[in-house]
Write a protein that holds these residues in place. Structure first.
Motif, PDB file in Angstrom:
ATOM      1  N   TRP A   1       0.568  -1.112   0.043  1.00 24.28           N
ATOM      2  CA  TRP A   1       0.004  -0.061   0.051  1.00 24.28           C
ATOM      3  C   TRP A   1       0.864   1.231   0.092  1.00 24.28           C
ATOM      4  N   ARG A  24      -1.611   4.627  -1.326  1.00 24.28           N
ATOM      5  CA  ARG A  24      -2.579   5.085  -0.288  1.00 24.28           C
ATOM      6  C   ARG A  24      -2.752   6.762  -0.377  1.00 24.28           C
ATOM      7  N   ASP A  25      -1.713   7.415  -0.552  1.00 25.29           N
ATOM      8  CA  ASP A  25      -1.889   8.699  -0.672  1.00 25.29           C
ATOM      9  C   ASP A  25      -2.186   9.390  -2.029  1.00 25.29           C
ATOM     10  N   ALA A  79      -9.182   3.884  -2.610  1.00 26.87           N
ATOM     11  CA  ALA A  79      -8.539   2.964  -1.659  1.00 26.87           C
ATOM     12  C   ALA A  79      -9.484   2.100  -1.073  1.00 26.87           C
ATOM     13  N   VAL A  97      -7.228  -2.032   6.480  1.00 26.48           N
ATOM     14  CA  VAL A  97      -7.271  -0.623   5.767  1.00 26.48           C
ATOM     15  C   VAL A  97      -8.709  -0.009   5.846  1.00 26.48           C
ATOM     16  N   LEU A 107      -9.511   3.790   7.263  1.00 29.12           N
ATOM     17  CA  LEU A 107     -10.093   4.683   6.356  1.00 29.12           C
ATOM     18  C   LEU A 107     -11.783   4.977   6.895  1.00 29.12           C
TER      19      LEU A 107
END
Length: 120
Positions: free
Chosen positions: A40, A44-45, A52, A64, A68
């Motif tokens: 990841w 992710r960013d 995501a 994850v 989130l």
């Protein structure tokens, strides 16, 4: 002078095609293949939280999803809108999101054929 009310009618009339759904599945599976291969960290960013979350749901990555703050229902509801449009999503939500779940199941099969899971 008061602001004009926002109209969402154009979204209510939108009906994604099978080609739209196929493109969305291909993009999601490509991203999931990348995460299985690279992890990841680099992604992710660069992806939206919704993207995501879709990848995490496809991968079954509950850690994850928790980070989130995305429960399964919110991921499925969001994707129902992308898959079927406003009116179609309402029908799928009323039916228990079975169409959206089936779409994710087919995407998972494609993912597993392209990038088999490794033993942890």
């Amino acid at each position: 002078m008061p602001d004009e009310p926002i109209s969402w009618d154009h979204l209510k009339k939108r009906e994604p095609t099978q080609a739209d759904r196929d493109t969305l599945r291909a993009e999601l599976v490509d991203r999931a293949v990348t995460v299985r291969r690279d992890g990841w960290a680099d992604h992710r960013d660069t992806w939206t939280a919704g993207d995501a979350a879709g990848v995490a749901y496809l991968l079954g990555d509950t850690a994850v999803l928790e980070e989130l703050e995305e429960p399964e229902g919110s991921v499925l509801t969001r994707y129902a809108g992308s898959l079927y449009g406003f009116n179609g999503a309402r029908k799928d939500i009323t039916a228990g999101l079975v169409g959206t779940q089936a779409w994710f199941d087919s995407a998972r099969k494609e993912l597993d054929s392209r990038s088999p899971r490794t033993a942890e």
